[in-house]
Design a protein around this motif. Sequence first.
Motif, PDB file in Angstrom:
ATOM      1  N   ASN A  53      56.745  -5.413  36.571  1.00  0.00           N
ATOM      2  CA  ASN A  53      57.063  -6.634  35.492  1.00  0.00           C
ATOM      3  C   ASN A  53      58.567  -6.985  35.432  1.00  0.00           C
ATOM      4  OD1 ASN A  53      56.217  -8.177  33.332  1.00  0.00           O
ATOM      5  ND2 ASN A  53      56.809  -6.727  31.906  1.00  0.00           N
ATOM      6  N   GLY A  54      59.164  -6.557  36.633  1.00  0.00           N
ATOM      7  CA  GLY A  54      60.529  -7.102  36.796  1.00  0.00           C
ATOM      8  C   GLY A  54      61.482  -6.371  36.064  1.00  0.00           C
ATOM      9  N   TRP A  55      62.691  -6.937  35.937  1.00  0.00           N
ATOM     10  CA  TRP A  55      63.902  -6.205  35.494  1.00  0.00           C
ATOM     11  C   TRP A  55      64.715  -6.995  34.538  1.00  0.00           C
ATOM     12  CZ3 TRP A  55      65.479  -2.037  38.822  1.00  0.00           C
ATOM     13  CH2 TRP A  55      64.746  -1.855  39.966  1.00  0.00           C
ATOM     14  N   ALA A  56      65.414  -6.190  33.584  1.00  0.00           N
ATOM     15  CA  ALA A  56      66.189  -6.662  32.712  1.00  0.00           C
ATOM     16  C   ALA A  56      67.638  -6.502  33.014  1.00  0.00           C
ATOM     17  CB  ALA A  56      66.127  -5.845  31.335  1.00  0.00           C
ATOM     18  N   MET A  57      68.507  -7.596  33.201  1.00  0.00           N
ATOM     19  CA  MET A  57      69.793  -7.580  33.919  1.00  0.00           C
ATOM     20  C   MET A  57      70.879  -7.780  32.565  1.00  0.00           C
ATOM     21  SD  MET A  57      71.530 -10.371  36.680  1.00  0.00           S
ATOM     22  CE  MET A  57      73.016 -10.004  37.438  1.00  0.00           C
ATOM     23  N   GLN A  58      71.802  -6.880  32.748  1.00  0.00           N
ATOM     24  CA  GLN A  58      72.965  -7.079  31.899  1.00  0.00           C
ATOM     25  C   GLN A  58      73.892  -7.699  32.422  1.00  0.00           C
ATOM     26  OE1 GLN A  58      73.658  -3.138  29.710  1.00  0.00           O
ATOM     27  NE2 GLN A  58      71.689  -2.261  30.371  1.00  0.00           N
ATOM     28  N   TYR A  59      74.247  -9.004  32.106  1.00  0.00           N
ATOM     29  CA  TYR A  59      75.015  -9.765  32.788  1.00  0.00           C
ATOM     30  C   TYR A  59      76.184 -10.157  32.267  1.00  0.00           C
ATOM     31  CZ  TYR A  59      76.554 -14.158  35.387  1.00  0.00           C
ATOM     32  OH  TYR A  59      77.327 -15.190  35.981  1.00  0.00           O
ATOM     33  N   TYR A  60      77.455 -10.049  32.844  1.00  0.00           N
ATOM     34  CA  TYR A  60      78.708 -10.176  32.296  1.00  0.00           C
ATOM     35  C   TYR A  60      79.510 -11.314  33.295  1.00  0.00           C
ATOM     36  CZ  TYR A  60      78.259  -6.459  29.031  1.00  0.00           C
ATOM     37  OH  TYR A  60      77.689  -5.626  27.973  1.00  0.00           O
ATOM     38  N   PRO A  61      79.488 -12.778  32.720  1.00  0.00           N
ATOM     39  CA  PRO A  61      80.164 -13.553  33.619  1.00  0.00           C
ATOM     40  C   PRO A  61      81.516 -13.118  34.196  1.00  0.00           C
ATOM     41  CG  PRO A  61      79.348 -14.622  31.868  1.00  0.00           C
ATOM     42  CD  PRO A  61      79.239 -13.258  31.708  1.00  0.00           C
ATOM     43  N   THR A  62      82.338 -12.673  33.385  1.00  0.00           N
ATOM     44  CA  THR A  62      83.702 -12.216  33.784  1.00  0.00           C
ATOM     45  C   THR A  62      84.177 -11.182  33.012  1.00  0.00           C
ATOM     46  OG1 THR A  62      84.879 -13.562  31.957  1.00  0.00           O
ATOM     47  CG2 THR A  62      84.102 -14.795  34.047  1.00  0.00           C
ATOM     48  N   TYR A  63      85.544 -10.478  33.521  1.00  0.00           N
ATOM     49  CA  TYR A  63      85.914  -9.591  32.752  1.00  0.00           C
ATOM     50  C   TYR A  63      86.974  -9.973  31.448  1.00  0.00           C
ATOM     51  CZ  TYR A  63      84.568  -5.680  35.640  1.00  0.00           C
ATOM     52  OH  TYR A  63      83.909  -4.621  36.140  1.00  0.00           O
ATOM     53  N   GLY A 146      82.300 -19.261  34.339  1.00  0.00           N
ATOM     54  CA  GLY A 146      82.940 -18.727  35.495  1.00  0.00           C
ATOM     55  C   GLY A 146      82.179 -17.669  36.007  1.00  0.00           C
ATOM     56  N   GLY A 147      80.775 -17.536  35.845  1.00  0.00           N
ATOM     57  CA  GLY A 147      80.076 -16.595  36.478  1.00  0.00           C
ATOM     58  C   GLY A 147      79.541 -16.759  37.839  1.00  0.00           C
ATOM     59  N   ASP A 148      78.847 -15.427  38.209  1.00  0.00           N
ATOM     60  CA  ASP A 148      78.332 -15.528  39.709  1.00  0.00           C
ATOM     61  C   ASP A 148      76.964 -15.785  39.631  1.00  0.00           C
ATOM     62  OD1 ASP A 148      80.439 -14.465  41.588  1.00  0.00           O
ATOM     63  OD2 ASP A 148      80.558 -12.983  40.172  1.00  0.00           O
TER      64      ASP A 148
END
Length: 463
Positions: A53-63, A146-148
């Motif tokens: 059922n996939g993944w939960a990503m804790q995503y941070y664009p920048t610091y 500005g994220g990846d």
Amino acid sequence: MKKIYVPLIISAVTALTLTGCAGEEDDIFDKTAAERLNESSSKYSARLEAQPNGWAMQYYPTYSDMSPQGSGYLILMDFNPDNSVKVAMNNRFSNNQYWTDTSVWEVIKDNGPVLSFNSYNTCMHAFSDPEDITWTADNEQSEGCGGDYEFIIVDAPEDASYMMLKGKKRNTYNLLTPIEEGVDYEQYLTDVNAFHNKIFSASAPTGCYLCFGPDSIYNMEDGNDGVPNIYPKGTDSIANESFHPFLITKRGNDYYLRFRDAFKRDFMEGTLQELKYDSIQDCFFGTDNPDFVMIGYPAEQFFQEYSDAKGDHKFDFNVDNEMSDKFQTYITSLVDDFSSMKSKKNKAYSFLGLRFTWNAKNESFQWNLRYTPGTSSATLAGYNYTYEMDGNRVKFTYVAPGVDAKGSDAATTNIRNALPSVVTITELLSQEFTITPANTNFNLSKLKFTAVNDPELWFIVTI
């Protein structure tokens, strides 16, 4: 002797090292770098696909430590063997609506294995588009958030309990955790957002405390945007500001709060990065160190401070708010009594509700009966009360007109004398109540008052 032996030992170790390198250099790896990279790419691709059922990503664009570039965003993704990936989110970049899109993914071979979302995905690429973010006051044209959209795979254990990715450009670490089978993506995000807004409401009048011990307590303020200011309790919030972005995820029925960066101070043994919410105790405990605790503001302390503050504060309490069946009977009597009164134009009065107000002028509470005297405009009949605090209890005492400076307005006696239900409600409120949060100590926008002598008599006021 020591002066002789130490150089000899160092020489011997050096010789052994050089000998080993010379004799085994060609046999360190039995495969070429390209072959090893191909294998790792295939291995990580298989692990991404393996979660049913996939993944939960804790995503941070920048610091950054400022919203929105520094805020975290929860993104759900399901990787398929045909190199398609379903991505879903519900945040400000999706207009706080559930968005989902399907695109292409691949673990490409760079200096190491890199997860690439290599065709446009409305959700994933919203953070890397170089467009102005329309809902901010700044102009981010040519920069965006500005994220990846490409991530170096830093750590991926065989048990697939998590994956740690690092943004290829911004170097932010982004954690992936599995989503349980049977969990609906939209419902998952709805649940997490509801929990976040319940605990860190934008309208809540208080923050919370991060406790590392009885003598190491920190204020945590403005958590609604996910970038709270955390500073030592009792100090200036600006002079000592320290921002710590976080995200909330859900595993089973449990909610977890994880800071982007591990929280570390000189007095601490270890660090704090993740906490788990305990619904029974209404607080968060550190997953690695349960002595680290996040707690809400004490309801009774907030009530005391809110009451003692200068200025008038209105606790709006209307007939459609939550209350016990027993208290509802008194409200119903007020509604019936007011509707029996007629204006000069023979129009019935209407009872609108109760308003609980702190009167700073004479330092008393006032219960205001809101009603319309046969017109469209609302009128207030105020009745004053003194109060005494004892722990989480408050005792209200009705002060009749003319008794002293804190006495009720004499003009309101006409309403009280005319309607038996007004006499009843003003006397009913002249007793001792316990003060508790209506939902959670983290959000004191609603307070519950329960009669000490009768637990079946309770009502909720909204601040």
